[in-house]
Design an enzyme around this catalytic site. Structure first.
Site, PDB file in Angstrom:
ATOM      1  N   ARG A  79       0.861  -1.179   0.000  1.00  0.00           N
ATOM      2  CA  ARG A  79       0.000   0.000   0.000  1.00  0.00           C
ATOM      3  C   ARG A  79       0.901   1.233   0.000  1.00  0.00           C
ATOM      4  NH1 ARG A  79      -2.679   3.177   4.869  1.00  0.00           N
ATOM      5  NH2 ARG A  79      -3.853   4.634   3.613  1.00  0.00           N
TER       6      ARG A  79
ATOM      7  N   HIS B 252      -7.826   7.143   0.323  1.00  0.00           N
ATOM      8  CA  HIS B 252      -8.753   6.002   0.497  1.00  0.00           C
ATOM      9  C   HIS B 252      -9.230   5.464  -0.859  1.00  0.00           C
ATOM     10  CE1 HIS B 252     -10.058   7.920   4.581  1.00  0.00           C
ATOM     11  NE2 HIS B 252      -9.154   6.975   4.806  1.00  0.00           N
TER      12      HIS B 252
END
Ligand code: AMP
Length: 399
Positions: free
Chosen positions: A91, A180
């Site tokens: 990530r 996000h």
């Protein structure tokens, strides 16, 4: 394939080992206080309990070694050796304008992520350390970078440019990026799937409501606007972040409190949001609900302000897309907090959401909140960023 998903912070490393065929989490855990005293790993094998062990970890390379040791441990482990890990998905918080999707990591990608450090000085360097540590411990294992910002790269200029001198964008790339993205992508996709429709036919507002929180407008499969900006500070009132502010407040408070701009921004990041509004009581919505029920006015106002801001953004994004078909709630608060959803519901009924109070009591699972025939289908779709990263990794690596 077995995919190791890594989410690296400056002193932490979260991991999950996912079987991409069954999409089961085989094991997961968290290394904390890396490079500090009392570093520890909390590991959990599927079906087993969590076990925390204190282990010295001088740096992230040590932490990755610890993760491998745990995953291959005869008792706590789930694989016989490192060779069973087919790929690693990382990530990465900020991909700037360079990354419009996930990519296989090579030297050029590392260089480009490094060039984005300026935009996310707290996050990207830590993400890069995680990549380098994995390269050392697992040389030759293919790796993918999945960016929080990438899904929002489809935003049009009118949505991503601030009303500032254009030269700031041209010189410094000051613009809205949004975060996000993995969650907004996953949830909007899953919402369409649950409804048996193609995302390309829907206008979806995704409300990712956790400690960090953001709303996005996903029009016919593409993000066209989102509430977080250059950094994850803009937009909603969050756990500890202020969200939208009059920028003049920064200078005003700096003078009053004897701080510099960075000091005020730090307060906006760490001591504001529902924590600040509740007079420092808590950033956790469970504590706030309990206090509000016990008559604490500041806690009640904090919850109301939080819900009000979400309601305003939903209204704005319905206008941005000239209508809305689906509103999806996700993340810790969105999935579990029926009281906050009910408060938000007060502002969006005019759209034709018809939220059923009984359905709204359901927590933590996929559920359609609206009564049948509602003009706008309101639903809860639990997010799963790690699974989304694993899927992206497989898609890229299995090519
Ligand atoms: P996240 O950042 O997505 O992990 O969300 C964290 C927030 O979700 C915290 O403020 C929690 O209070 C809230 N949350 C998690 N579980 C529940 C629950 N069962 N009921 C109410 N709030 C919850």
């Amino acid at each position: 394939m077995k995919v190791l998903v890594i989410n690296c912070g400056s002193s932490s490393l979260k991991y999950q080992l996912i079987d991409s065929t069954t999409e089961d989490v085989l094991a997961k855990g968290l290394c904390e206080r890396i490079g500090i005293d009392n570093s520890s790993v909390t590991h959990q094998k599927a079906g087993g309990g969590k076990k925390k062990t204190l282990l010295p970890m001088a740096d992230h390379t040590d932490a990755v070694k610890v993760v491998i040791d745990k995953l291959t441990d005869p008792q706590e482990g789930v694989i016989a050796s490192l060779q069973e890990i087919d790929a690693v998905g990382h990530r990465i918080v900020h991909g700037g304008e360079k990354f419009k999707g996930s990519v296989v990591i090579d030297d050029e990608v590392i260089e480009t992520i490094t060039a984005c450090n300026d935009l996310a000085p707290l996050h990207n360097p830590a993400n890069l350390i995680g990549i380098r540590a994995c390269q050392k411990v697992m040389p030759g294992v293919p790796m993918a970078a999945v960016f929080d910002t990438a899904f929002h790269q489809t935003m049009p200029k009118k949505a991503y440019l601030y009303g500032l001198p254009l030269s700031y964008y041209e010189k410094y790339k000051v613009r809205r990026y949004g975060f996000h993205g993995t969650s907004h992508d996953f949830v909007s996709g899953r919402a369409a799937q649950i409804l048996g429709k193609d995302r390309k036919d829907l206008r979806i507002i995704v409300c990712h409501l956790g400690n960090g929180a953001s709303v996005s407008a996903v029009q016919y499969g593409e993000s066209v606007d989102t509430s977080m900006g250059l950094t994850p500070l803009e937009g909603l009132v969050m756990g500890t972040r202020s969200g939208d502010l009059d920028p003049a407040i920064v200078g005003f408070i700096a003078e009053k409190e004897g701080l510099d701009a960075a000091g005020v921004v730090d307060v906006c990041n760490k001591k504001s949001g529902v924590l600040g509004l509740s007079g420092g009581l808590s950033s956790d919505f469970r504590d706030l609900a309990e206090a509000a029920e016990g008559g604490n006015e500041a806690a009640k106002t904090a919850l109301e302000a939080y819900a009000y801001r979400v309601g305003k953004y939903i209204g704005a994004y319905a206008a941005a897309m000239n209508g809305v078909d689906v509103i999806a709630f996700t993340a810790g608060v969105g999935e579990n907090n029926a009281e906050v959803r009910q408060l938000i519901g007060q502002y969006i009924g005019f759209l034709g959401t018809n939220i059923n109070p009984e359905q709204n009591k359901i927590r933590g699972e996929e559920v359609i909140l609206s009564d049948e025939g509602a003009k706008v289908v309101t639903m809860v779709v639990p997010t799963n960023e790690e699974l989304a990263i694993a899927r992206e990794t497989v898609r890229l690596v299995a090519k």
